[in-house]
Design a protein around this motif. Structure first.
Motif, short mmCIF file in Angstrom:
data_model
loop_
_atom_site.label_atom_id
_atom_site.label_comp_id
_atom_site.label_asym_id
_atom_site.label_seq_id
_atom_site.Cartn_x
_atom_site.Cartn_y
_atom_site.Cartn_z
N PRO A 18 -28.14 50.30 112.30
CA PRO A 18 -29.21 50.33 113.30
C PRO A 18 -29.15 49.17 114.29
CG PRO A 18 -30.07 49.65 111.18
CD PRO A 18 -28.65 50.08 110.92
N ASP A 19 -28.37 48.13 113.96
CA ASP A 19 -28.29 46.98 114.86
C ASP A 19 -27.19 47.12 115.91
OD1 ASP A 19 -30.35 45.65 113.49
OD2 ASP A 19 -28.93 44.88 111.99
N VAL A 20 -26.40 48.17 115.81
CA VAL A 20 -25.29 48.38 116.75
C VAL A 20 -25.83 49.06 118.01
CG1 VAL A 20 -23.17 49.68 117.15
CG2 VAL A 20 -23.49 48.45 115.01
N LYS A 21 -25.41 48.54 119.14
CA LYS A 21 -25.76 49.16 120.42
C LYS A 21 -24.68 50.18 120.80
CE LYS A 21 -28.41 45.31 122.35
NZ LYS A 21 -28.53 44.36 123.50
N ASN A 63 -13.44 64.56 129.00
CA ASN A 63 -13.78 63.88 127.75
C ASN A 63 -14.93 62.88 127.97
OD1 ASN A 63 -11.78 65.09 126.08
ND2 ASN A 63 -10.24 63.77 127.01
N TRP A 64 -15.97 63.03 127.17
CA TRP A 64 -17.12 62.13 127.17
C TRP A 64 -17.07 61.32 125.88
CZ3 TRP A 64 -20.77 62.11 131.23
CH2 TRP A 64 -20.57 63.08 132.21
N THR A 65 -17.26 60.03 126.00
CA THR A 65 -17.03 59.13 124.87
C THR A 65 -18.26 58.29 124.57
OG1 THR A 65 -14.67 58.97 125.44
CG2 THR A 65 -15.56 57.28 123.96
N CYS A 66 -18.62 58.28 123.30
CA CYS A 66 -19.65 57.36 122.81
C CYS A 66 -18.94 56.21 122.10
CB CYS A 66 -20.59 58.08 121.84
SG CYS A 66 -21.85 57.00 121.10
N GLU A 67 -19.35 54.98 122.42
CA GLU A 67 -18.69 53.83 121.81
C GLU A 67 -19.71 52.75 121.48
OE1 GLU A 67 -15.94 52.64 124.85
OE2 GLU A 67 -17.40 51.34 125.83
N THR A 68 -19.32 51.88 120.57
CA THR A 68 -20.18 50.76 120.21
C THR A 68 -19.97 49.63 121.22
OG1 THR A 68 -18.45 49.87 118.77
CG2 THR A 68 -20.11 51.31 117.76
N ASP A 69 -21.04 48.85 121.42
CA ASP A 69 -20.97 47.71 122.32
C ASP A 69 -20.09 46.63 121.68
OD1 ASP A 69 -21.51 45.56 124.08
OD2 ASP A 69 -23.40 46.52 124.61
N GLY A 73 -18.13 40.27 119.16
CA GLY A 73 -16.72 40.28 118.77
C GLY A 73 -16.35 41.36 117.79
N LYS A 74 -17.23 42.29 117.51
CA LYS A 74 -16.90 43.36 116.58
C LYS A 74 -15.96 44.36 117.24
CE LYS A 74 -21.30 43.11 114.09
NZ LYS A 74 -22.51 43.88 113.68
N PRO A 75 -15.12 45.01 116.48
CA PRO A 75 -14.20 46.00 117.06
C PRO A 75 -14.98 47.20 117.61
CG PRO A 75 -14.11 46.08 114.67
CD PRO A 75 -14.93 44.86 115.02
N VAL A 76 -14.48 47.74 118.70
CA VAL A 76 -15.12 48.90 119.33
C VAL A 76 -14.75 50.17 118.56
CG1 VAL A 76 -15.26 50.28 121.42
CG2 VAL A 76 -15.06 47.79 121.58
#
Length: 248
Positions: A18-21, A63-69, A73-76
């Motif tokens: 839940p803390d990931v944007k 292609n539409w992509t959802c990704e983490t912020d 420094g966390k991996p995308v």
């Protein structure tokens, strides 16, 4: 995901953390940041980010992509889906009644739109046509007929077929073609090259004149270079026919 233009769609992206944007990127790799508009994002409860299409258009395909912020420094991490946008068959600039001129080349307009691009075939008065040949030629926006005659008048059907990975569809449009042409006399009960009508002395006789023309011809009657009128004789006229009633 396969859709037609103007449809709406909501696509959710959820993270177990839940803390990931989260954020969405369009097929051009641009981040979708708008919270309003035809294509926008909305944050739902928890770690869900919804991608909302209020009205899908052809340019949405890709292609539409959802990704983490990448903060901290966390991996995308990424997850994508491919949107396929189909456009249903439609007929543009296609009138149901069209006109051509005798002895000239003519084009019956039938502009078919759709994605995937539809295949088109033609029929005339229910009989299939097989262009190209000496008479007919397929065009991008219709069917060309060389040197039309009055016999080319009738009903032409423009049939469109569309096949995709998700299904198929079929539509057709019937077009009435009228040919503008000079009058052609219709001879019935001919004797040689002239119509012959018999009468008897003191009797009444009806003389009939028939001629096809487009638009319908006007008729006049005369005898010995003297023109008849409705006042001097009974003349009955309808489309393509006129009758002179001669009384004693």
């Amino acid at each position: 995901m396969s859709h037609f233009v103007n449809q709406s769609r909501m696509v959710g992206c959820t993270s177990s953390d839940p803390d990931v944007k989260l954020r969405w990127r369009n097929p051009k790799n641009a981040i979708i940041a708008d919270a309003k508009g035809r294509v926008h994002v909305e944050q739902f409860s928890g770690a869900s980010l919804m991608l909302i299409f209020e009205a899908i258009v052809r340019s949405d395909q890709g292609n539409w992509t959802c990704e983490t912020d990448t903060e901290g420094g966390k991996p995308v991490r990424k997850k994508s889906f491919k949107m396929i946008v189909n456009e249903p068959i439609s007929f543009r600039d296609t009138r149901t009644v069209q006109t051509a001129i005798e002895d000239k080349d003519a084009t019956i307009r039938c502009e078919v739109r759709g994605h995937p691009e539809p295949s088109v075939s033609w029929s005339f008065n229910g009989q299939p046509l097989f262009p190209p040949n000496g008479k007919y030629t397929m065009l991008a926006d219709g069917l060309m007929i060389k040197k039309v005659t009055k016999n080319d008048a009738g009903e032409y059907t423009c049939k469109a077929f569309q096949v995709s990975t998700t299904g198929s569809s079929f539509e057709e449009k019937t077009i009435r073609l009228n040919i503008k042409h000079k009058p052609y006399f219709i001879h019935r009960g001919t004797y040689g090259s002239r119509n012959v009508t018999y009468g008897y002395v003191g009797g009444m006789v009806n003389l009939t004149c028939e001629a096809t023309a487009e638009p319908p011809a006007n008729f006049t009657w005369s005898a010995n270079n003297k023109k008849f009128s409705h006042k001097s004789h009974h003349i009955f006229t309808a489309n393509h026919i006129s009758m002179l009633q001669v009384s004693p």
